[in-house]
Design an enzyme around this catalytic site. Structure first.
Site, PDB file in Angstrom:
ATOM      1  N   THR A 252       0.673  -1.274  -0.100  1.00  0.00           N
ATOM      2  CA  THR A 252       0.049  -0.041   0.028  1.00  0.00           C
ATOM      3  C   THR A 252       0.954   1.342  -0.053  1.00  0.00           C
ATOM      4  OG1 THR A 252       0.024  -0.039   2.487  1.00  0.00           O
ATOM      5  CG2 THR A 252      -2.105  -1.001   1.154  1.00  0.00           C
TER       6      THR A 252
ATOM      7  N   PHE B 103       0.731   3.781   9.381  1.00  0.00           N
ATOM      8  CA  PHE B 103       1.071   4.902   8.451  1.00  0.00           C
ATOM      9  C   PHE B 103       1.638   4.305   7.006  1.00  0.00           C
ATOM     10  CE2 PHE B 103       4.313   4.261  11.607  1.00  0.00           C
ATOM     11  CZ  PHE B 103       5.420   3.811  10.799  1.00  0.00           C
ATOM     12  N   TYR B 104       1.255   2.960   6.871  1.00  0.00           N
ATOM     13  CA  TYR B 104       1.693   2.405   5.559  1.00  0.00           C
ATOM     14  C   TYR B 104       0.899   2.775   4.219  1.00  0.00           C
ATOM     15  CZ  TYR B 104       5.572  -0.582   7.720  1.00  0.00           C
ATOM     16  OH  TYR B 104       6.573  -0.812   8.266  1.00  0.00           O
ATOM     17  N   GLY B 105       0.762   3.978   3.993  1.00  0.00           N
ATOM     18  CA  GLY B 105      -0.073   4.334   2.996  1.00  0.00           C
ATOM     19  C   GLY B 105       0.399   5.703   2.314  1.00  0.00           C
TER      20      GLY B 105
END
Length: 341
Positions: A27, A62-64
């Site tokens: 992502t 916060f992996y986007g």
């Protein structure tokens, strides 16, 4: 055969595969992969495990793109479609990111806000097995951070406590407040600094598992990136010191040495690097990323490779002969020092 181990601290009875599945690049890329591809990549690893063994999935608040919760939202869709996989996976989540400050904020109130944000993104489809602040904020005593984490754990927000990018002394202080199950640090043949070695030694003394992220140096060591033009202009790796013009070309030397050693062994360069990390200790778990089924299975199989002393010596020679150029994130070791909280 899939090699297994147990975690540390309050998760000492949890049996897991000795290779973690990192989900970041599903992502946190300009063009995220489809749900179908992501779900297949996750399921393939879990399905390869014996009964009772869990696959660790590594995600974050916060992996986007834009530091969004897209990765956790993807997982919520996965668990909604495949609810049986919730009990077959161990979900570790990095958090404590404060969108208003655009940085990690380990103040107790922000840690709580972060946990609630992660839980909201998961929509009740899966328990957070382990929560960890993404970085150690030096302005907040680790004891204060741990107190906040213990309070949330006791409320049932998550099951176990981890740390990320912490120094060995910080790990020891935190563990004295509450047992740490996993500490996450960067470890690879290109990232084996003195502090990383200290963390590995301290974790072994305390019986804490280590999730060793970026064992392939963000794809450099696997041979998947052979020139800067292979990367999307918006790929975050374009900003990493080791991928910058000049440094990148120099770093291809150690990648070539690893490729040569792997060819003699009869495995892929990625598998050799993962096996090297596994060789560092019983509870040292390499954490490579994967967005495809075949790569998930390749990574998992690497955990079963036992390196001969001669192969370890060859790798050690390559590390000395072709020292990596550039810091782990920034331009020099002094700048990288801020990572060790």
């Amino acid at each position: 055969m899939v090699c297994t181990t147990t975690l540390g601290g309050t998760a000492a009875n949890v049996v897991v595969a000795n290779v973690v599945h990192g989900l970041m690049r599903m992502t946190w890329v300009p063009t995220p992969v489809s749900d179908e591809q992501a779900f297949e990549a996750i399921r393939s690893g879990v399905d390869a495990l014996p009964a009772g063994v869990k696959m660790i999935l590594n995600s974050a608040q916060f992996y986007g793109m834009g530091w969004s919760t897209a990765n956790l939202e993807l997982l919520s869709r996965f668990y909604e479609k495949y609810p049986d996989y919730a009990d077959r996976t161990f979900l570790m989540v990095k958090g404590a990111y404060n969108p208003e400050k655009s940085r990690v904020d380990n103040a107790p109130e922000n840690i709580r806000r972060s946990v609630e944000s992660c839980l909201a993104a998961l929509r009740g489809t899966k328990t957070i097995d382990l929560f960890q602040p993404a970085r150690i904020e030096k302005s907040v005593p680790i004891e204060e951070t741990m107190k906040a984490l213990v309070e949330l754990k006791n409320e049932g927000k998550f099951n176990h406590i981890g740390l990320s990018e912490c120094a060995a002394a910080t790990l020891r202080r935190a563990h004295a407040v509450h047992p740490i199950a996993i500490v996450e640090i960067e470890v690879s043949v290109t990232s084996f600094e003195e502090e990383a070695r200290k963390v590995l030694a301290t974790a072994a003394q305390l019986d804490v598992a280590v999730a060793a992220y970026s064992p392939l140096c963000h794809g450099l060591l696997s041979g998947t990136v052979t020139k800067r033009e292979d990367l999307d202009p918006h790929d975050m790796r374009m900003h990493l010191s080791r991928f910058r013009e000049g440094n990148f070309q120099s770093n291809l030397a150690i990648a070539g040495a690893i490729k040569s050693i792997a060819a003699k062994r009869g495995c892929t360069p990625a598998q050799l690097c993962i096996a090297w990390v596994v060789s560092l200790g019983n509870k040292v778990l390499p954490l490579p990323g994967s967005t495809r089924r075949e790569r998930t299975l390749e990574n998992l199989a690497a955990g079963d490779i036992s390196l001969a002393d001669e192969e370890k010596s060859e790798i050690a020679y390559a590390m000395k002969a072709y020292p990596v150029k550039g810091g782990r994130y920034f331009d020099d070791a002094e700048a990288d020092a801020i990572l060790w909280g």
